[in-house]
Design an enzyme around this catalytic site. Structure first.
Site, PDB file in Angstrom:
ATOM      1  N   PRO A  19       0.778  -1.230   0.000  1.00 54.54           N
ATOM      2  CA  PRO A  19       0.000   0.000   0.000  1.00 54.54           C
ATOM      3  C   PRO A  19       0.817   1.292   0.000  1.00 54.54           C
ATOM      4  O   PRO A  19       1.798   1.409   0.718  1.00 54.54           O
ATOM      5  CB  PRO A  19      -0.846  -0.101   1.280  1.00 54.54           C
ATOM      6  CG  PRO A  19      -0.240  -1.179   2.087  1.00 54.54           C
ATOM      7  CD  PRO A  19       0.445  -2.102   1.128  1.00 54.54           C
ATOM      8  N   ASN A  20       0.334   2.204  -0.825  1.00 54.91           N
ATOM      9  CA  ASN A  20       0.836   3.578  -0.938  1.00 54.91           C
ATOM     10  C   ASN A  20       2.157   3.708  -1.703  1.00 54.91           C
ATOM     11  O   ASN A  20       2.581   4.823  -2.010  1.00 54.91           O
ATOM     12  CB  ASN A  20       0.956   4.256   0.445  1.00 54.91           C
ATOM     13  CG  ASN A  20      -0.380   4.332   1.131  1.00 54.91           C
ATOM     14  OD1 ASN A  20      -1.343   4.818   0.531  1.00 54.91           O
ATOM     15  ND2 ASN A  20      -0.491   3.820   2.347  1.00 54.91           N
ATOM     16  N   ARG A  53       5.323  12.561  -1.291  1.00 54.80           N
ATOM     17  CA  ARG A  53       5.615  13.148   0.015  1.00 54.80           C
ATOM     18  C   ARG A  53       6.756  12.373   0.680  1.00 54.80           C
ATOM     19  O   ARG A  53       7.102  11.301   0.216  1.00 54.80           O
ATOM     20  CB  ARG A  53       4.375  13.060   0.924  1.00 54.80           C
ATOM     21  CG  ARG A  53       3.633  14.384   1.015  1.00 54.80           C
ATOM     22  CD  ARG A  53       2.372  14.258   1.826  1.00 54.80           C
ATOM     23  NE  ARG A  53       1.219  13.973   1.010  1.00 54.80           N
ATOM     24  CZ  ARG A  53       0.663  14.796   0.120  1.00 54.80           C
ATOM     25  NH1 ARG A  53       1.185  15.992  -0.079  1.00 54.80           N
ATOM     26  NH2 ARG A  53      -0.385  14.448  -0.579  1.00 54.80           N
ATOM     27  N   TYR A  96      11.659   8.300   1.687  1.00 58.65           N
ATOM     28  CA  TYR A  96      11.485   7.319   0.599  1.00 58.65           C
ATOM     29  C   TYR A  96      12.133   7.737  -0.713  1.00 58.65           C
ATOM     30  O   TYR A  96      12.064   6.984  -1.691  1.00 58.65           O
ATOM     31  CB  TYR A  96       9.983   7.069   0.374  1.00 58.65           C
ATOM     32  CG  TYR A  96       9.280   6.566   1.619  1.00 58.65           C
ATOM     33  CD1 TYR A  96       9.662   5.356   2.198  1.00 58.65           C
ATOM     34  CD2 TYR A  96       8.266   7.300   2.231  1.00 58.65           C
ATOM     35  CE1 TYR A  96       9.054   4.894   3.351  1.00 58.65           C
ATOM     36  CE2 TYR A  96       7.631   6.836   3.377  1.00 58.65           C
ATOM     37  CZ  TYR A  96       8.028   5.642   3.932  1.00 58.65           C
ATOM     38  OH  TYR A  96       7.426   5.183   5.061  1.00 58.65           O
ATOM     39  N   ASN A 123       7.939  -5.912  -0.943  1.00 58.04           N
ATOM     40  CA  ASN A 123       7.909  -4.803   0.004  1.00 58.04           C
ATOM     41  C   ASN A 123       6.445  -4.658   0.407  1.00 58.04           C
ATOM     42  O   ASN A 123       5.663  -4.022  -0.297  1.00 58.04           O
ATOM     43  CB  ASN A 123       8.420  -3.512  -0.637  1.00 58.04           C
ATOM     44  CG  ASN A 123       8.416  -2.358   0.360  1.00 58.04           C
ATOM     45  OD1 ASN A 123       7.833  -2.483   1.443  1.00 58.04           O
ATOM     46  ND2 ASN A 123       9.043  -1.253   0.005  1.00 58.04           N
ATOM     47  N   ALA A 147       3.134  -0.979   4.729  1.00 53.98           N
ATOM     48  CA  ALA A 147       2.593  -0.979   6.095  1.00 53.98           C
ATOM     49  C   ALA A 147       2.139  -2.377   6.539  1.00 53.98           C
ATOM     50  O   ALA A 147       2.166  -2.692   7.744  1.00 53.98           O
ATOM     51  CB  ALA A 147       1.428  -0.005   6.186  1.00 53.98           C
ATOM     52  N   GLU A 196      12.608  -9.835   1.389  1.00 54.18           N
ATOM     53  CA  GLU A 196      11.880  -8.634   1.826  1.00 54.18           C
ATOM     54  C   GLU A 196      12.740  -7.397   1.516  1.00 54.18           C
ATOM     55  O   GLU A 196      13.954  -7.426   1.728  1.00 54.18           O
ATOM     56  CB  GLU A 196      11.656  -8.756   3.335  1.00 54.18           C
ATOM     57  CG  GLU A 196      11.011  -7.570   4.001  1.00 54.18           C
ATOM     58  CD  GLU A 196      10.998  -7.726   5.529  1.00 54.18           C
ATOM     59  OE1 GLU A 196      11.863  -8.444   6.094  1.00 54.18           O
ATOM     60  OE2 GLU A 196      10.122  -7.105   6.153  1.00 54.18           O
ATOM     61  N   HIS A 217      12.779  -3.006   1.996  1.00 52.64           N
ATOM     62  CA  HIS A 217      12.217  -1.730   2.455  1.00 52.64           C
ATOM     63  C   HIS A 217      13.112  -0.606   1.974  1.00 52.64           C
ATOM     64  O   HIS A 217      14.341  -0.694   2.113  1.00 52.64           O
ATOM     65  CB  HIS A 217      12.105  -1.687   3.981  1.00 52.64           C
ATOM     66  CG  HIS A 217      11.147  -2.708   4.489  1.00 52.64           C
ATOM     67  ND1 HIS A 217       9.793  -2.597   4.294  1.00 52.64           N
ATOM     68  CD2 HIS A 217      11.356  -3.884   5.101  1.00 52.64           C
ATOM     69  CE1 HIS A 217       9.214  -3.653   4.792  1.00 52.64           C
ATOM     70  NE2 HIS A 217      10.123  -4.461   5.284  1.00 52.64           N
ATOM     71  N   ARG A 273      13.381   3.543  12.777  1.00 50.40           N
ATOM     72  CA  ARG A 273      12.197   4.406  12.817  1.00 50.40           C
ATOM     73  C   ARG A 273      11.331   4.087  14.042  1.00 50.40           C
ATOM     74  O   ARG A 273      11.868   3.699  15.078  1.00 50.40           O
ATOM     75  CB  ARG A 273      11.454   4.261  11.481  1.00 50.40           C
ATOM     76  CG  ARG A 273      12.340   4.712  10.291  1.00 50.40           C
ATOM     77  CD  ARG A 273      11.638   4.573   8.970  1.00 50.40           C
ATOM     78  NE  ARG A 273      10.448   5.427   8.906  1.00 50.40           N
ATOM     79  CZ  ARG A 273       9.515   5.320   7.967  1.00 50.40           C
ATOM     80  NH1 ARG A 273       9.626   4.399   7.016  1.00 50.40           N
ATOM     81  NH2 ARG A 273       8.469   6.122   7.969  1.00 50.40           N
TER      82      ARG A 273
END
Ligand code: CA2
Length: 145
Positions: free
Chosen positions: A9-10, A17, A22, A73, A76, A97, A99, A106
């Site tokens: 997602p996203n 943003r 990112y 990836n 969330a 995986e 990221h 974080r």
């Protein structure tokens, strides 16, 4: 050799943003980068992005018998989805995986990765380069089987 690249997602809004986390490049640039990385590695890829947990589970299930490995990836859903973990375990395809950001540096809630429990390796904090590393890692693993 065929790899499925899954983005959660996203990630389709990349570049919009939080460039400090990112990066500035958008999702189309990521797709171009993935294609170039696949060509460099001499593997075939298919890219899939969804904002829906069930659709990601469906894509993992459909990969069984079609793809040799998965780069994921889960965004969330990394930190919440036992369903994605179970799907990865069920198909038992070699998975890596990725990221973009270093989730270990974080918020605390980003430190847990369910999907990562079914993955052979995690690349984080390397931006787009993490996907390239993941493709090369899987190519290496799969060719030495
Ligand atoms: O660092 C990563 O790649 C993440 O998987 C990205 C996820 C985040 O929830 C994970 O903890 C780490 C978030 C992707 C959100 O993408 C955005 C796109 C446009 C604007 C803001 C965020």
């Amino acid at each position: 050799m065929k790899l499925l690249i899954i983005n959660g997602p996203n990630l389709n809004l990349l570049g919009l943003r939080e460039p400090e986390i990112y990066g500035k490049q958008d999702y189309a640039a990521l797709l171009d980068f993935l294609q170039a990385s696949a060509e460099e590695a001499g593997v075939e890829i298919e890219c899939f992005q969804s904002n829906h947990e069930g659709a990601i589970v469906d894509a993992i299930q459909a990969a069984y018998g079609v793809f040799d490995g998965i780069v994921i990836n889960p965004a969330a859903y990394t930190h919440t989805s036992v369903a994605i973990l179970d799907a990865l375990k069920a198909v038992a395809l070699p998975a890596v995986e990725v990221h973009l950001s270093d989730v270990s540096l974080r918020e605390d809630f980003r430190r847990i990765s369910y999907a990562g429990m079914a993955c052979q390796k995690t690349f984080m904090g390397l931006g787009f380069e993490g996907y390239r590393q993941a493709i090369l890692f899987l190519k290496d693993r799969l060719s030495s089987r």
